[in-house]
Enzyme design. Structure first.
Site, PDB file in Angstrom:
ATOM      1  N   ASN A   1      -2.441  65.952  71.335  1.00  0.00           N
ATOM      2  CA  ASN A   1      -3.769  66.432  70.923  1.00  0.00           C
ATOM      3  C   ASN A   1      -4.145  65.896  69.550  1.00  0.00           C
ATOM      4  O   ASN A   1      -5.298  65.530  69.307  1.00  0.00           O
ATOM      5  CB  ASN A   1      -3.820  67.968  70.925  1.00  0.00           C
ATOM      6  CG  ASN A   1      -3.989  68.496  72.326  1.00  0.00           C
ATOM      7  OD1 ASN A   1      -5.068  68.449  72.891  1.00  0.00           O
ATOM      8  ND2 ASN A   1      -2.891  68.965  72.914  1.00  0.00           N
TER       9      ASN A   1
ATOM     10  N   ILE B   1       2.916  81.637  65.331  1.00  0.00           N
ATOM     11  CA  ILE B   1       1.801  82.581  65.231  1.00  0.00           C
ATOM     12  C   ILE B   1       1.531  82.806  63.748  1.00  0.00           C
ATOM     13  O   ILE B   1       2.440  83.139  62.985  1.00  0.00           O
ATOM     14  CB  ILE B   1       2.179  83.906  65.923  1.00  0.00           C
ATOM     15  CG1 ILE B   1       2.458  83.643  67.399  1.00  0.00           C
ATOM     16  CG2 ILE B   1       1.090  84.947  65.731  1.00  0.00           C
ATOM     17  CD1 ILE B   1       3.249  84.747  68.072  1.00  0.00           C
TER      18      ILE B   1
ATOM     19  N   HIS C   1      -5.414  76.009  74.418  1.00  0.00           N
ATOM     20  CA  HIS C   1      -4.394  76.679  75.237  1.00  0.00           C
ATOM     21  C   HIS C   1      -4.461  76.114  76.660  1.00  0.00           C
ATOM     22  O   HIS C   1      -5.549  75.979  77.227  1.00  0.00           O
ATOM     23  CB  HIS C   1      -4.643  78.188  75.255  1.00  0.00           C
ATOM     24  CG  HIS C   1      -3.577  78.928  75.991  1.00  0.00           C
ATOM     25  ND1 HIS C   1      -2.298  79.100  75.482  1.00  0.00           N
ATOM     26  CD2 HIS C   1      -3.573  79.528  77.205  1.00  0.00           C
ATOM     27  CE1 HIS C   1      -1.566  79.773  76.360  1.00  0.00           C
ATOM     28  NE2 HIS C   1      -2.310  80.042  77.415  1.00  0.00           N
TER      29      HIS C   1
ATOM     30  N   ASP D   1      -3.094  83.810  71.412  1.00  0.00           N
ATOM     31  CA  ASP D   1      -3.935  83.177  72.440  1.00  0.00           C
ATOM     32  C   ASP D   1      -5.121  84.071  72.796  1.00  0.00           C
ATOM     33  O   ASP D   1      -5.381  84.396  73.962  1.00  0.00           O
ATOM     34  CB  ASP D   1      -3.095  82.830  73.691  1.00  0.00           C
ATOM     35  CG  ASP D   1      -2.042  81.795  73.375  1.00  0.00           C
ATOM     36  OD1 ASP D   1      -2.295  80.937  72.521  1.00  0.00           O
ATOM     37  OD2 ASP D   1      -0.945  81.858  73.960  1.00  0.00           O
TER      38      ASP D   1
END
Ligand code: GRF
Length: 201
Positions: A14, A93, A110, A146
């Site tokens: 990504n 996180i 995600h 998420d």
């Protein structure tokens, strides 16, 4: 140009898609000023260096504590001049300090259609559940995992003979287009957020 920090933990596909879009689209509107990793020695860091983007390793194992780790990530991003954070396969996180310092300015991708299949095993759980459609979700990050206002989603079919690798590959092909699109819209101030609703203006 919106200065962004890109946070990575792995192969960096990504990251590569975002850097490639920035290189090919003069109107992209976002400028990566630092790539932050939670571990040393990953491919994503090599990709950043190949594009002459400064890198910083904030080693999770040296912190092992979400609060100090989050502060170090935010400090590194802000010291580099970043005004937003883009999580690109970042497997940590972030604590609430990140949302306080970058309110509605942290994006994530995600590999499932949230709110389905949250968590790090989304692709495996998608296959185990036997669903026929999955996809990609780009969203703002909030204090839950998420979770947060959804910016964009695109579906991807799940085939009977899919393995984790084949489904991941099909999902990432979409992700590598959708994430740069969403970042571009964000950088141009085109995303209006009202509670959980994001409108492309
Ligand atoms: C992506 O598919 C993303 O959805 C998930 O982790 C994967 C990271 O891949 N959060 P890469 O490091 O960008 O190749």
């Amino acid at each position: 140009m919106l200065p962004i920090a890109i946070c990575v933990s792995g192969s960096g596909s990504n990251l590569a898609a975002i850097l490639d879009r920035g290189a090919s689209d003069p109107d992209f509107g976002a400028k990566p000023v630092i790539v932050i990793s939670d571990r040393p020695g990953i491919r994503a860091l090599e990709r950043a260096t190949a594009s002459a983007i400064p890198t910083r390793v904030i080693d999770w194992s040296a912190h092992g504590n979400r609060q100090t780790f989050t502060r170090a990530v935010c400090d590194a991003a802000q010291q580099a001049g970043a005004e937003a954070m883009v999580l690109a396969g970042f497997m940590r996180i972030l604590g609430s300090e990140a949302m306080a310092r970058f309110p509605l300015r942290i994006l994530n991708t995600h590999p499932a259609l949230l709110p389905a299949f949250r968590g790090a095993r989304a692709i495996r759980e998608t296959l185990e559940a036997g669903v026929k459609v999955s996809g990609v979700t780009i969203h703002f990050v909030d204090e839950e995992v998420d979770h947060g206002p959804i910016i964009a989603q695109q579906s991807v079919p799940v085939f009977a003979d899919d393995t984790e690798d084949t489904l991941r590959e099909r999902i990432q092909m979409i992700e590598h287009l959708l994430y740069p699109d969403a970042i571009k819209a964000f950088a141009h101030g085109m995303l209006a957020v009202d509670g959980n609703q994001v409108t492309w203006t």
